[in-house]
Design a protein around this motif. Structure first.
Motif, PDB file in Angstrom:
ATOM      1  N   ILE A 189     -42.524 -14.717   4.843  1.00 18.13           N
ATOM      2  CA  ILE A 189     -42.781 -13.378   5.372  1.00 18.13           C
ATOM      3  C   ILE A 189     -42.087 -13.177   6.717  1.00 18.13           C
ATOM      4  CG2 ILE A 189     -44.572 -11.835   6.275  1.00 18.13           C
ATOM      5  CD1 ILE A 189     -44.341 -12.062   3.178  1.00 18.13           C
ATOM      6  N   VAL A 190     -42.194 -14.145   7.603  1.00 18.07           N
ATOM      7  CA  VAL A 190     -41.559 -14.022   8.914  1.00 18.07           C
ATOM      8  C   VAL A 190     -40.048 -13.911   8.763  1.00 18.07           C
ATOM      9  CG1 VAL A 190     -41.139 -15.181  11.109  1.00 18.07           C
ATOM     10  CG2 VAL A 190     -43.448 -15.175  10.127  1.00 18.07           C
ATOM     11  N   ASN A 191     -39.467 -14.683   7.839  1.00 14.72           N
ATOM     12  CA  ASN A 191     -38.027 -14.628   7.611  1.00 14.72           C
ATOM     13  C   ASN A 191     -37.615 -13.322   6.933  1.00 14.72           C
ATOM     14  OD1 ASN A 191     -35.335 -16.213   7.395  1.00 14.72           O
ATOM     15  ND2 ASN A 191     -35.675 -15.430   5.319  1.00 14.72           N
ATOM     16  N   ARG A 192     -38.455 -12.835   6.041  1.00 10.88           N
ATOM     17  CA  ARG A 192     -38.120 -11.641   5.236  1.00 10.88           C
ATOM     18  C   ARG A 192     -38.272 -10.349   6.036  1.00 10.88           C
ATOM     19  NH1 ARG A 192     -36.641  -7.989   2.828  1.00 10.88           N
ATOM     20  NH2 ARG A 192     -36.766  -7.462   0.623  1.00 10.88           N
ATOM     21  N   THR A 193     -39.109 -10.370   7.087  1.00  9.60           N
ATOM     22  CA  THR A 193     -39.393  -9.167   7.862  1.00  9.60           C
ATOM     23  C   THR A 193     -38.457  -9.067   9.061  1.00  9.60           C
ATOM     24  OG1 THR A 193     -41.739  -9.401   7.269  1.00  9.60           O
ATOM     25  CG2 THR A 193     -41.215  -7.905   9.081  1.00  9.60           C
ATOM     26  N   PRO A 194     -37.666  -7.987   9.178  1.00  9.74           N
ATOM     27  CA  PRO A 194     -36.776  -7.861  10.329  1.00  9.74           C
ATOM     28  C   PRO A 194     -37.494  -7.971  11.671  1.00  9.74           C
ATOM     29  CG  PRO A 194     -36.116  -6.303   8.656  1.00  9.74           C
ATOM     30  CD  PRO A 194     -37.400  -6.933   8.174  1.00  9.74           C
ATOM     31  N   ALA A 195     -38.743  -7.505  11.732  1.00 13.12           N
ATOM     32  CA  ALA A 195     -39.510  -7.638  12.973  1.00 13.12           C
ATOM     33  C   ALA A 195     -39.935  -9.076  13.229  1.00 13.12           C
ATOM     34  CB  ALA A 195     -40.745  -6.738  12.925  1.00 13.12           C
ATOM     35  N   ALA A 196     -39.744  -9.951  12.231  1.00 10.70           N
ATOM     36  CA  ALA A 196     -40.001 -11.391  12.346  1.00 10.70           C
ATOM     37  C   ALA A 196     -41.448 -11.721  12.707  1.00 10.70           C
ATOM     38  CB  ALA A 196     -39.038 -12.025  13.357  1.00 10.70           C
ATOM     39  N   LYS A 197     -42.372 -10.952  12.163  1.00 14.51           N
ATOM     40  CA  LYS A 197     -43.782 -11.230  12.413  1.00 14.51           C
ATOM     41  C   LYS A 197     -44.635 -10.484  11.394  1.00 14.51           C
ATOM     42  CE  LYS A 197     -44.366  -7.385  15.663  1.00 14.51           C
ATOM     43  NZ  LYS A 197     -44.841  -6.982  17.000  1.00 14.51           N
ATOM     44  N   TRP A 198     -45.895 -10.888  11.314  1.00 18.11           N
ATOM     45  CA  TRP A 198     -46.869 -10.157  10.510  1.00 18.11           C
ATOM     46  C   TRP A 198     -47.303  -8.914  11.300  1.00 18.11           C
ATOM     47  CZ3 TRP A 198     -49.269 -12.064   5.847  1.00 18.11           C
ATOM     48  CH2 TRP A 198     -48.817 -13.319   5.443  1.00 18.11           C
ATOM     49  N   GLY A 199     -47.687  -7.870  10.577  1.00 14.31           N
ATOM     50  CA  GLY A 199     -48.167  -6.671  11.241  1.00 14.31           C
ATOM     51  C   GLY A 199     -49.576  -6.854  11.772  1.00 14.31           C
ATOM     52  N   ASP A 200     -49.879  -6.135  12.827  1.00 13.72           N
ATOM     53  CA  ASP A 200     -51.241  -6.058  13.353  1.00 13.72           C
ATOM     54  C   ASP A 200     -51.918  -4.867  12.671  1.00 13.72           C
ATOM     55  OD1 ASP A 200     -53.384  -4.947  15.153  1.00 13.72           O
ATOM     56  OD2 ASP A 200     -52.848  -6.727  16.317  1.00 13.72           O
ATOM     57  N   PRO A 201     -53.170  -5.014  12.204  1.00 11.53           N
ATOM     58  CA  PRO A 201     -53.837  -3.885  11.542  1.00 11.53           C
ATOM     59  C   PRO A 201     -53.782  -2.585  12.338  1.00 11.53           C
ATOM     60  CG  PRO A 201     -55.113  -5.871  11.203  1.00 11.53           C
ATOM     61  CD  PRO A 201     -53.996  -6.235  12.146  1.00 11.53           C
ATOM     62  N   ASN A 202     -53.772  -2.683  13.665  1.00  4.33           N
ATOM     63  CA  ASN A 202     -53.698  -1.472  14.484  1.00  4.33           C
ATOM     64  C   ASN A 202     -52.360  -0.757  14.341  1.00  4.33           C
ATOM     65  OD1 ASN A 202     -56.315  -1.661  15.597  1.00  4.33           O
ATOM     66  ND2 ASN A 202     -55.612  -3.209  17.055  1.00  4.33           N
ATOM     67  N   ASP A 203     -51.347  -1.455  13.814  1.00  4.45           N
ATOM     68  CA  ASP A 203     -50.042  -0.816  13.597  1.00  4.45           C
ATOM     69  C   ASP A 203     -50.113   0.300  12.559  1.00  4.45           C
ATOM     70  OD1 ASP A 203     -48.760  -2.475  15.439  1.00  4.45           O
ATOM     71  OD2 ASP A 203     -48.255  -3.979  13.933  1.00  4.45           O
ATOM     72  N   LEU A 204     -51.166   0.313  11.745  1.00  6.61           N
ATOM     73  CA  LEU A 204     -51.321   1.368  10.737  1.00  6.61           C
ATOM     74  C   LEU A 204     -51.935   2.642  11.301  1.00  6.61           C
ATOM     75  CD1 LEU A 204     -52.667  -0.420   7.520  1.00  6.61           C
ATOM     76  CD2 LEU A 204     -50.445   0.675   7.820  1.00  6.61           C
ATOM     77  N   ALA A 216     -36.081  -2.198   4.204  1.00  6.67           N
ATOM     78  CA  ALA A 216     -34.761  -1.757   4.662  1.00  6.67           C
ATOM     79  C   ALA A 216     -33.679  -2.809   4.460  1.00  6.67           C
ATOM     80  CB  ALA A 216     -34.824  -1.393   6.147  1.00  6.67           C
ATOM     81  N   THR A 217     -34.075  -4.021   4.068  1.00  7.58           N
ATOM     82  CA  THR A 217     -33.097  -5.101   4.055  1.00  7.58           C
ATOM     83  C   THR A 217     -33.279  -6.036   2.868  1.00  7.58           C
ATOM     84  OG1 THR A 217     -32.250  -6.989   5.344  1.00  7.58           O
ATOM     85  CG2 THR A 217     -34.581  -6.520   5.526  1.00  7.58           C
ATOM     86  N   ILE A 218     -32.213  -6.695   2.497  1.00  6.80           N
ATOM     87  CA  ILE A 218     -32.282  -7.717   1.453  1.00  6.80           C
ATOM     88  C   ILE A 218     -32.781  -9.043   2.020  1.00  6.80           C
ATOM     89  CG2 ILE A 218     -29.923  -8.600   1.745  1.00  6.80           C
ATOM     90  CD1 ILE A 218     -29.729  -8.708  -1.319  1.00  6.80           C
ATOM     91  N   GLY A 219     -32.872  -9.138   3.343  1.00 13.36           N
ATOM     92  CA  GLY A 219     -33.345 -10.343   3.991  1.00 13.36           C
ATOM     93  C   GLY A 219     -32.188 -11.159   4.535  1.00 13.36           C
TER      94      GLY A 219
END
Length: 264
Positions: free
Chosen positions: A212-227, A255-258
């Motif tokens: 997940i960290v590698n696949r996500t351009p932001a390089a992190k898990w989301g925080d629930p408050n981000d919603l 947005a990305t293939i990773g």
């Protein structure tokens, strides 16, 4: 831009499956923004009461109602009770859902149907009966909680992906039929978030965490408050001409293939 565009003060918001996790994060966010929150769950009254109490400790006006979102008779009864005791529902967030991680060749038909019933059929049931009253008032907001599985497949989540893909199209069709009544129907698609459910795998070195960290351009898990910001936008006047979209809050995954696993 006027701040009042994002004002939800005095609105009544029903969030299904909101005793914990992302549902509770969104209900808390809307509550802190001034909405009256209807907490819903079906597993236990204790969980509902605990969520309501947690909201109230922060000064949020919140009440709880226990009902099964897949039971049409129970939904009709609950909506009538909510609107009589609290007020007209202005905002509906169809958040209740389950996932069963089983390869399709091994999955029982009953389990497949269970996922479809909760994740796809229940948003139809609850929306149908909430929106009937929104139509009379010529206003309302419906947010269906979709998923990146509304767009992508993944091993072992075939039933969930089928339901969430269907929910994306149900969202578009709800918007098509109800926009003329000044009702906006949109989807919100969370990426991978740091919740109590994902805590055991959010450990450096765990294969899924690293994926997940590698696949996500932001390089992190989301925080629930981000919603919360997206939920407020789709619940407020700011989205009055936004209809039939799915807003993905995913740190850029779609947005990305990773990138290669060995890339720094």
């Amino acid at each position: 831009m006027s701040v009042s565009l994002f004002d939800v003060k005095g609105k009544v918001a029903l969030i299904t499956g909101s005793t914990h996790g992302l549902g509770m994060a969104m209900s808390r966010g809307l509550g802190l923004a001034g909405a009256t929150i209807i907490v819903n769950g079906n597993s236990s009254q204790e969980k509902i009461d605990a969520a309501v109490a947690e909201h109230q400790r922060e000064g949020i006006k919140a009440v709880g109602y226990k009902f099964n979102v897949t039971d049409e008779a129970a939904v009709i009864e609950a909506i009538a009770k909510i609107e009589a005791e609290v007020g007209a529902i202005d905002i509906l967030i169809n958040n209740a859902g389950i996932i069963k991680r089983t390869p399709l060749l091994e999955m029982e038909v009953a389990d497949f149907r269970d996922v479809i019933d909760i994740d796809l059929v229940s948003p139809f049931i609850v929306s149908k009966h909430v929106v009937k009253n929104m139509v009379k008032r010529k206003q309302g907001k419906v947010i269906n909680i979709c998923s990146m599985m509304s767009e992508l497949g993944r091993d072992r989540v075939g039933a969930y992906a089928a339901a969430k893909g269907g929910l994306k199209m149900l969202t578009k069709n709800m918007a098509t039929e109800w926009a003329k009544y000044n009702i906006q129907v949109n989807g919100l698609g969370p990426g991978y978030f740091a919740t109590s459910q994902t805590e055991p795998i959010r450990v450096a070195g765990h294969p899924f965490n690293d994926f997940i960290v590698n696949r996500t351009p932001a390089a992190k898990w989301g925080d629930p408050n981000d919603l919360v910001g997206a939920a407020i936008f789709l619940s407020s006047k700011a989205s009055d001409f936004v209809n039939g979209h799915v807003m993905y809050v995913d740190g850029g995954i779609l947005a990305t293939i990773g990138k290669p696993l060995n890339e720094n």
